[in-house]
Enzyme design. Structure first.
Site: not given
Lengths: 425, 259
Positions: B140, B175, B201, B237
């Site tokens: 990530e 993300d 995310q 998240e």
């Protein structure tokens, strides 16, 4: 509602100062006394300052109280939390600044924490990590002989390193002067070396504005009211907050009866009582009677009740330094102080039961006793009556809506009591 | 329709960690993710998960000394710790039945060739370690405003590495919050990187709160994930604005989704 800023203050006076600073900078701010109950009905605000008394208690207690405060604030959406410490970094090598910072940092998963107690408007500046109080380094200032937290080292990088488990770095003025992006780049370099917190230099307010802007990228910062000001300015600049903070506490009007209590014996308060005699009835309590067990509170309330409908009254337990010395000599310093504070708290309670909803209190200890007795969990901070003394609107008080002004001894001009009542509508 | 996973590190913090599984299920989530389960025994985590009929979407490999350290993968002198962290995580993967784990890169500079070499080596080792267990390893990129000094802060670098190594169980953790802060142009990047994306995310930008306002139009992006045929999980998240359940209005149309 989104809470833009949560603050955890390690003492009550510091919390009040911070809340007032945030309000003046434009944030609608509530100050709470201790960690509030989960069901506290919080008005629409931008910042909450939780006042703890954790500066000089055992580190593990300070950590657990600070963590519950943080959890309460995060639960109301606080994206950033400022752990508010004294601008002279009061703490021993055993803590509590380092241990509390470490715990909050772990909870927040924060990579690197900006730490700066600088507050230039009160003469607290930091250069190369060394804290200056006015023109002298901390270890040459009167703080070197502080009874609880003697400060013998001005190098805050060293001081914090002795208290914290993480590596402490320095963010020096030459970087801060180059602006927010230079600070961000430097933090990345330090974080890459596993530095978990930095002491940030700050000499001018603009340095704190730069630091405030960068701090908002992170979940946690540590500082005094100066960093609070920097954070507030950054939030206002980002238009995260937009309304006029000081007016929020003024509307709608509270009405109700008004009264003043004076427990302070400072020169300023004694002058203010003299001045108030021209515009309201004044009752002087007899400290001898209070300590001898006479029911001075009942006498004062009986005196006040029939007069309240005509306008504000003032009840004073203040005495001249000679009178104070005489009473203290006879009954002991602590016992004398405690008995008088409790009598004033009894009177405050009786006044509120009689319909008083606007209450001015002079004297730091008396204010504390009155707020305790009235079980007020927090205040919305309003406009300033005198420097450092704002109008407060009670939040979550059992008596309902009410306005207070709480002033430590040496604050305000001669007409303080009438000035306060003019602003408390 | 995307399948959302509640992030139990950031959501439902009103209750202790182990109680967040039940709270998430109660709110209509059928999957969860979190950063680290290692404070609790693996079987306890697995029991909570299964008791509430939840699927584990993702968790992170041990990060080292949190929050000073954020993984070891790019730290040349910490290869032993990295290997050890994989062995620590395995029982949790088995107890939860999770299909992907996040390998954190650590605090290092991409300008340091030793760090880059260490990262390649660690990534390959971790992917090969988990392959026989049917697990993907995801990488990530994280934005440097929130985590200054983090090694992996560039989507193109992560993409190039994944395409270059060509390890089947090595994927990208996309993300959207970090992508928007790092680069912008989220939709185009999603379209380009979808073939290598193993997990997604979300959070609002810039506040990192509920995906129901501010800079990005999430309903459009959720539709785009469907158009792209994304069949994985979308991890929530974000830091709730207040009580977690008070902020779940955006989630109502998706509650109860199962594959």
């Amino acid at each position: 509602m989104t809470l833009s800023l949560g603050c955890i203050a390690d003492d009550y006076t510091g919390a009040s100062d911070l809340a007032n600073t945030l309000t003046r900078a434009g944030l609608r701010t509530v100050q709470t006394i201790g960690v509030p109950a989960d069901d506290l009905d919080l008005p629409e605000v931008d910042a909450v300052v939780v006042s703890l008394k954790s500066r000089s208690i055992e580190a593990s207690l300070a950590v657990s109280r600070s963590r519950s405060a943080e959890q309460w604030l995060r639960g109301r959406g606080a994206a950033h939390v400022l752990f508010k410490i004294c601008s002279t970094f009061d703490s021993t090598d055993a803590g509590n600044i380092g241990p509390v910072m470490d715990a909050l940092r772990a909870d927040a998963g924060a990579t690197i924490v900006l730490v700066t107690p600088a507050f230039p408007e009160t003469g607290r500046t930091i250069y190369q990590g060394h804290l200056f109080v006015g023109s002298v380094p901390l270890h040459e200032s009167p703080l070197k002989d502080h009874p609880l937290n003697p400060m013998r080292d001005s190098n805050l990088v060293r001081v914090l390193a002795r208290q914290s488990t993480t590596a402490i770095g320095l963010l020096d003025l030459t970087v801060i002067a180059r602006g927010a992006d230079a600070v961000r780049d430097h933090l990345a370099v330090l974080a890459g070396k596993q530095v978990g917190a930095v002491i940030a230099d700050a000499v001018f307010e603009r340095d704190l504005e730069t630091l405030g802007k960068v701090a908002l990228d992170h979940r946690l910062s540590v500082g005094a009211s100066g960093l609070g000001l920097g954070l507030a300015r950054a939030l206002v600049a980002a238009q995260t907050v937009t309304s006029n903070a000081a007016d929020t506490a003024a509307a709608p009007p509270v009405g109700g009866l008004a009264a003043c209590l004076a427990g302070s014996c400072s020169q300023a308060t004694l002058r203010q009582i003299t001045s108030a005699q021209a515009s309201m009835p004044v009752l002087q309590l007899d400290p001898e009677q209070v300590l001898a067990g006479g029911d001075e509170a009942r006498r004062a309330l009986a005196w006040a009740r029939p007069r309240l409908a005509q306008g504000p009254v003032l009840i004073a337990s203040s005495s001249t330094p000679d009178q104070v010395a005489a009473v203290q000599a006879r009954y002991g310093r602590d016992a004398a102080g405690h008995a008088i504070e409790q009598a004033m708290a009894d009177i405050a309670q009786g006044l509120v039961e009689a319909g008083v909803r606007r209450l001015v209190v002079a004297g730091g200890e008396t204010s504390g006793a009155v707020v305790d007795r009235l079980k007020i969990p927090g205040f919305l901070v309003g406009t300033e009556i005198a420097a450092g003394v704002p109008v407060l609107r009670a939040v979550g008080a059992s008596a309902g809506d009410m306005l207070l002004a709480l002033k430590s001894g040496n604050f305000g001009g001669a007409t303080f009591f009438t000035d306060a009542l003019d602003l408390m509508r | 329709m995307p399948r959302f996973a509640a992030n139990l590190t950031m959501m439902f913090t009103e209750v202790p960690f182990l109680d967040r599984f039940g709270a998430a299920a109660q709110a209509g989530f059928t999957a969860v993710e979190f950063l680290f389960p290692y404070d609790h025994p693996a079987d306890v985590i697995g029991e909570r998960l299964h008791r509430h009929g939840l699927t584990q979407a993702l968790f992170n490999l041990p990060p080292g000394r949190w929050p000073d350290e954020k993984g070891f993968a790019a730290l040349p002198d910490r290869f032993d710790d990295l290997q050890h962290s994989l062995r620590t995580a395995l029982p949790y993967a088995q107890a939860t039945g999770v299909k992907r784990v996040h390998l954190m890169a650590g605090m290092a500079s991409r300008g340091d060739h030793r760090a880059v070499e260490a990262f390649y080596k660690s990534v390959a080792f971790a992917a090969e370690f988990f392959a026989p267990h049917g697990l993907d390893v995801v990488l990530e990129p994280i934005n440097p405003r929130n985590v200054p000094g983090y090694f992996l802060n560039d989507f193109a670098f992560a993409r190039d590495l994944i395409l270059e190594l060509k390890i089947p169980n090595l994927k990208l953790q996309f993300d959207i919050y970090h992508c928007q802060i790092l680069h912008g142009d989220v939709t185009t990047r999603l379209r380009e990187m979808m073939p290598i994306t193993g997990h997604i995310q979300i959070a609002s930008i810039p506040s990192r709160q509920e995906p129901d306002g501010e800079e990005l139009n999430y309903p459009f992006l959720f539709g785009e994930l469907d158009r792209l045929g994304y069949g994985g999980f979308v991890g929530c998240e974000y830091n709730p604005r207040g009580r977690t359940t008070d902020g779940l209005g955006w989630f109502a149309p998706y509650a109860g989704a199962r594959p």
